[in-house]
Design an enzyme around this catalytic site. Sequence first.
Site, PDB file in Angstrom:
ATOM      1  N   HIS A  53      21.406 -58.713  23.803  1.00  0.00           N
ATOM      2  CA  HIS A  53      20.966 -57.578  24.625  1.00  0.00           C
ATOM      3  C   HIS A  53      20.954 -56.365  23.691  1.00  0.00           C
ATOM      4  O   HIS A  53      21.931 -55.620  23.607  1.00  0.00           O
ATOM      5  CB  HIS A  53      21.918 -57.352  25.802  1.00  0.00           C
ATOM      6  CG  HIS A  53      21.973 -58.499  26.761  1.00  0.00           C
ATOM      7  ND1 HIS A  53      22.595 -59.691  26.471  1.00  0.00           N
ATOM      8  CD2 HIS A  53      21.468 -58.635  28.022  1.00  0.00           C
ATOM      9  CE1 HIS A  53      22.471 -60.512  27.507  1.00  0.00           C
ATOM     10  NE2 HIS A  53      21.795 -59.904  28.467  1.00  0.00           N
ATOM     11  N   SER A  80      23.731 -51.353  18.014  1.00  0.00           N
ATOM     12  CA  SER A  80      24.226 -52.540  17.302  1.00  0.00           C
ATOM     13  C   SER A  80      23.178 -53.118  16.341  1.00  0.00           C
ATOM     14  O   SER A  80      23.544 -53.546  15.233  1.00  0.00           O
ATOM     15  CB  SER A  80      24.720 -53.595  18.294  1.00  0.00           C
ATOM     16  OG  SER A  80      23.787 -53.820  19.325  1.00  0.00           O
ATOM     17  N   ASP A 122      14.729 -63.321  27.273  1.00  0.00           N
ATOM     18  CA  ASP A 122      15.953 -63.184  28.058  1.00  0.00           C
ATOM     19  C   ASP A 122      17.168 -63.512  27.166  1.00  0.00           C
ATOM     20  O   ASP A 122      17.237 -64.589  26.559  1.00  0.00           O
ATOM     21  CB  ASP A 122      15.868 -64.156  29.241  1.00  0.00           C
ATOM     22  CG  ASP A 122      17.152 -64.178  30.034  1.00  0.00           C
ATOM     23  OD1 ASP A 122      17.642 -63.098  30.398  1.00  0.00           O
ATOM     24  OD2 ASP A 122      17.688 -65.281  30.262  1.00  0.00           O
ATOM     25  N   GLY A 123      18.091 -62.575  27.095  1.00  0.00           N
ATOM     26  CA  GLY A 123      19.247 -62.740  26.211  1.00  0.00           C
ATOM     27  C   GLY A 123      20.115 -63.932  26.577  1.00  0.00           C
ATOM     28  O   GLY A 123      20.742 -64.546  25.712  1.00  0.00           O
ATOM     29  N   ASP A 178      26.033 -58.194  25.004  1.00  0.00           N
ATOM     30  CA  ASP A 178      26.291 -56.822  25.458  1.00  0.00           C
ATOM     31  C   ASP A 178      25.360 -56.481  26.631  1.00  0.00           C
ATOM     32  O   ASP A 178      24.529 -55.572  26.531  1.00  0.00           O
ATOM     33  CB  ASP A 178      26.037 -55.893  24.243  1.00  0.00           C
ATOM     34  CG  ASP A 178      26.387 -54.456  24.519  1.00  0.00           C
ATOM     35  OD1 ASP A 178      27.055 -54.165  25.520  1.00  0.00           O
ATOM     36  OD2 ASP A 178      25.979 -53.597  23.702  1.00  0.00           O
TER      37      ASP A 178
HETATM   38  N1  SAM Z   1      23.720 -53.856  22.203  1.00  0.00           N
HETATM   39  C1  SAM Z   1      23.168 -52.522  22.279  1.00  0.00           C
HETATM   40  C2  SAM Z   1      23.935 -51.614  21.352  1.00  0.00           C
HETATM   41  O1  SAM Z   1      25.147 -51.797  21.167  1.00  0.00           O
HETATM   42  O2  SAM Z   1      23.302 -50.704  20.773  1.00  0.00           O
HETATM   43  C3  SAM Z   1      23.192 -51.954  23.678  1.00  0.00           C
HETATM   44  C4  SAM Z   1      22.648 -52.847  24.726  1.00  0.00           C
HETATM   45  S1  SAM Z   1      22.614 -52.228  26.345  1.00  0.00           S
HETATM   46  C5  SAM Z   1      24.305 -52.175  26.815  1.00  0.00           C
HETATM   47  C6  SAM Z   1      22.015 -53.596  27.242  1.00  0.00           C
HETATM   48  C7  SAM Z   1      20.540 -53.896  27.014  1.00  0.00           C
HETATM   49  O3  SAM Z   1      20.219 -55.161  27.607  1.00  0.00           O
HETATM   50  C8  SAM Z   1      19.582 -52.903  27.667  1.00  0.00           C
HETATM   51  O4  SAM Z   1      18.731 -52.367  26.683  1.00  0.00           O
HETATM   52  C9  SAM Z   1      18.769 -53.729  28.673  1.00  0.00           C
HETATM   53  O5  SAM Z   1      17.417 -53.343  28.788  1.00  0.00           O
HETATM   54  C10 SAM Z   1      18.884 -55.111  28.088  1.00  0.00           C
HETATM   55  N2  SAM Z   1      18.732 -56.243  29.016  1.00  0.00           N
HETATM   56  C11 SAM Z   1      18.991 -56.314  30.331  1.00  0.00           C
HETATM   57  N3  SAM Z   1      18.813 -57.574  30.798  1.00  0.00           N
HETATM   58  C12 SAM Z   1      18.446 -58.330  29.721  1.00  0.00           C
HETATM   59  C13 SAM Z   1      18.158 -59.700  29.526  1.00  0.00           C
HETATM   60  N4  SAM Z   1      18.206 -60.566  30.545  1.00  0.00           N
HETATM   61  N5  SAM Z   1      17.841 -60.135  28.290  1.00  0.00           N
HETATM   62  C14 SAM Z   1      17.796 -59.268  27.239  1.00  0.00           C
HETATM   63  N6  SAM Z   1      18.050 -57.942  27.363  1.00  0.00           N
HETATM   64  C15 SAM Z   1      18.380 -57.478  28.581  1.00  0.00           C
END
Ligand code: SAM
Length: 281
Positions: A41, A102, A145-146, A166
């Site tokens: 994510h 990250s 999808d993460g 995350d």
């Molecule tokens: N890891 C990043 C950092 O530390 O800089 C921050 C990530 S943020 C907390 C969570 C991210 O997950 C958001 O940008 C959101 O759009 C994305 N997201 C939400 N659902 C997701 C999914 N199913 N698969 C991938 N990304 C997703």
Amino acid sequence: MNYRHVFHAGNFADVFKHALLVRMLLYLNRKETPWRVIDTHAGEGAYDLARAEVDRTGEWRDGIGRLVGLDRASEAGVLLAPYLDIVGACDADGRPQVYPGSPAIARELARRGDRLVFCEKNPEDFAALKARFARDRRVKTLDLDGWTALGAFVPPPERRGLVLVDPPYEARDEFARLAKTFAAAHAKWSTGVYALWYPVKDRRDAEGLWNAVRANGAKSALRLELAVAPDADGGLVRTGLIVVNPPFVLEQEARVLLPALMRLLERGAGAGAHLVEAFGA
Ligand code: SAM
């Protein structure tokens, strides 16, 4: 999917998570063999803190903005220096121009043979992420999808590395989903480092995740939490990271870092708390 990390970039939870991420990657760099980071994510990768969205919340002020008070010569100051070097110069208010997410942090610490996989589902955030890393051949950005990526991309060909999970915790079942998806990934790749971030709004969720990690066969893990105010304050004031197969120096480093971060980030003297709990080797 409403969550946008830009509103939270550089807040206390980012400082906690990213300072620990840097320590883990520095540890991986002690060996020459290449590693892979899988960021399930990923967000935008880095955030221009002059953006209007950032000013709407100003969360960086109680996060990275507080680190101007750090004694760089202290034990914690030395451990935080590589993270602060990546963040870069800050203005008089402690605001960096661009706060690294990250992905930017992992890219900064990656060597020539290391590989990085970043997944992001939000189309706007993905476009920014893709553009930011387009020229780096070590990086693969995927609008995937993460949760699917977590199961599909392990074990990595390098058989060494770190998976950062995350998610935004918008859905009520995200703790259960994390526990279940981690278990499946760990069954495929039991030796990787897994860093599972979580917000603590209900302590039972954090406890449940910790118990699930243990029950799902992890041989060693570290649970780290940082609170900047008592739970009753509302909003997000406590955050955690479970690290499965933690680098062996991480517990000791966390015992130095967490009290120092707590003192810098707490909202009033004595308001903060921290936790370091471990099992296994
Ligand atoms: N890891 C990043 C950092 O530390 O800089 C921050 C990530 S943020 C907390 C969570 C991210 O997950 C958001 O940008 C959101 O759009 C994305 N997201 C939400 N659902 C997701 C999914 N199913 N698969 C991938 N990304 C997703």
